[in-house]
Motif scaffolding. Structure first.
Motif, PDB file in Angstrom:
ATOM      1  N   ARG A 298       0.234   4.324  -2.517  1.00 36.22           N
ATOM      2  CA  ARG A 298       0.096   5.722  -2.076  1.00 36.22           C
ATOM      3  C   ARG A 298       1.108   6.629  -2.772  1.00 36.22           C
ATOM      4  NH1 ARG A 298      -0.040   3.177   3.031  1.00 36.22           N
ATOM      5  NH2 ARG A 298      -2.178   2.992   3.806  1.00 36.22           N
ATOM      6  N   GLY A 299       2.352   6.177  -2.854  1.00 36.99           N
ATOM      7  CA  GLY A 299       3.400   6.998  -3.453  1.00 36.99           C
ATOM      8  C   GLY A 299       3.233   7.159  -4.948  1.00 36.99           C
TER       9      GLY A 299
ATOM     10  N   LEU B 298       0.826  -1.212   0.000  1.00 33.29           N
ATOM     11  CA  LEU B 298       0.000   0.000   0.000  1.00 33.29           C
ATOM     12  C   LEU B 298       0.854   1.253   0.000  1.00 33.29           C
ATOM     13  CD1 LEU B 298      -3.091  -0.440   2.341  1.00 33.29           C
ATOM     14  CD2 LEU B 298      -3.040  -0.073  -0.133  1.00 33.29           C
ATOM     15  N   ASP B 299       2.043   1.183   0.574  1.00 31.79           N
ATOM     16  CA  ASP B 299       2.944   2.344   0.541  1.00 31.79           C
ATOM     17  C   ASP B 299       3.324   2.687  -0.899  1.00 31.79           C
ATOM     18  OD1 ASP B 299       2.913   2.671   3.290  1.00 31.79           O
ATOM     19  OD2 ASP B 299       4.709   1.457   3.606  1.00 31.79           O
TER      20      ASP B 299
ATOM     21  N   LEU C  20      -7.904   3.877  -2.570  1.00 32.40           N
ATOM     22  CA  LEU C  20      -6.923   4.901  -2.941  1.00 32.40           C
ATOM     23  C   LEU C  20      -6.991   5.215  -4.437  1.00 32.40           C
ATOM     24  CD1 LEU C  20      -3.894   3.547  -0.883  1.00 32.40           C
ATOM     25  CD2 LEU C  20      -5.279   5.567  -0.344  1.00 32.40           C
ATOM     26  N   CYS C  21      -7.119   4.168  -5.248  1.00 32.09           N
ATOM     27  CA  CYS C  21      -7.170   4.367  -6.698  1.00 32.09           C
ATOM     28  C   CYS C  21      -8.414   5.142  -7.116  1.00 32.09           C
ATOM     29  CB  CYS C  21      -7.131   3.015  -7.428  1.00 32.09           C
ATOM     30  SG  CYS C  21      -5.526   2.203  -7.372  1.00 32.09           S
TER      31      CYS C  21
ATOM     32  N   ALA D 158      -6.328  -0.803  -1.722  1.00 27.60           N
ATOM     33  CA  ALA D 158      -5.747  -0.157  -2.903  1.00 27.60           C
ATOM     34  C   ALA D 158      -6.830   0.468  -3.769  1.00 27.60           C
ATOM     35  CB  ALA D 158      -4.948  -1.175  -3.717  1.00 27.60           C
TER      36      ALA D 158
END
Length: 195
Positions: free
Chosen positions: A17-18, A13-14, A48-49, A45
């Motif tokens: 995010r990046g 997940l990092d 976030l997407c 994910a």
């Protein structure tokens, strides 16, 4: 949405995010443990997407892609056949297929693949047991065999060699992992699609 030219394959997940927020990317969730782990990571994910307007695909696991509502799935040579995956997913989902030569590329597109992941283009240590690299010439032969179908080069791809590869786009794993934000931005600049 325009189909992204940069695909980022990750189990972190990092990294997700990046990688988001720098331009159009597809995140491909690749989890080598169980379905539950893949499901949980994909749910996170996908959130976030969605917020970033990015595609979220699942590697190998058609059931996880359906269960999470991901945008699609990518199947490899040892996974569910392309035609079977297309029947299960329906006509709207994105379906990627791995291939390495013109014949398998044409067959995958005929069976319903939306895009092709082609390689290994270069040698890589990210995945064991791969066949010998096909190189840029092998990649070009596949691109020529399936006009109009996005072809994503995979294996050993770096920002330094991405600009010299024929085809639609590239997939990156280890080249993104150490510095997801900086590497994603660099790849997008090289591909001419920076935000």
């Amino acid at each position: 949405m325009v189909f992204p030219r940069l695909h980022i394959i990750t189990d972190s997940l990092d990294v997700v995010r990046g990688a988001l927020g720098h331009g159009p990317v597809a995140i491909q969730v690749r989890v080598k443990t169980g379905d539950r782990d893949a499901y949980q990571l994909t749910v996170a994910a996908l959130e976030l997407c969605r917020a970033a307007g990015a595609l979220c695909l699942v590697d190998d696991r058609v059931g996880v892609a359906i269960a999470t509502g991901a945008d699609g799935v990518h199947v490899g040579a040892e996974d569910l056949p392309v035609a079977a995956a297309r029947r299960v997913l329906g006509p709207a989902a994105i379906l990627g297929a791995t291939c390495r030569d013109p014949a398998s590329a044409r067959a995958a597109v005929a069976d319903g693949a939306s895009y092709l992941g082609v390689g290994p283009v270069f040698a890589t240590t990210t995945k064991a047991g791969l066949p010998p690299p096909i190189g840029p010439a092998g990649l070009a032969a596949v691109v020529d065999a399936v006009p109009g179908t996005p072809v994503i080069a995979i294996a050993g791809i770096t920002a330094a060699n991405a600009a010299d590869l024929p085809g639609y786009g590239v997939a990156a794993i280890s080249a993104i992992a150490a510095d997801p934000a900086g590497s994603t931005a660099q790849f997008l600049r090289v591909l001419g699609v920076a935000a």
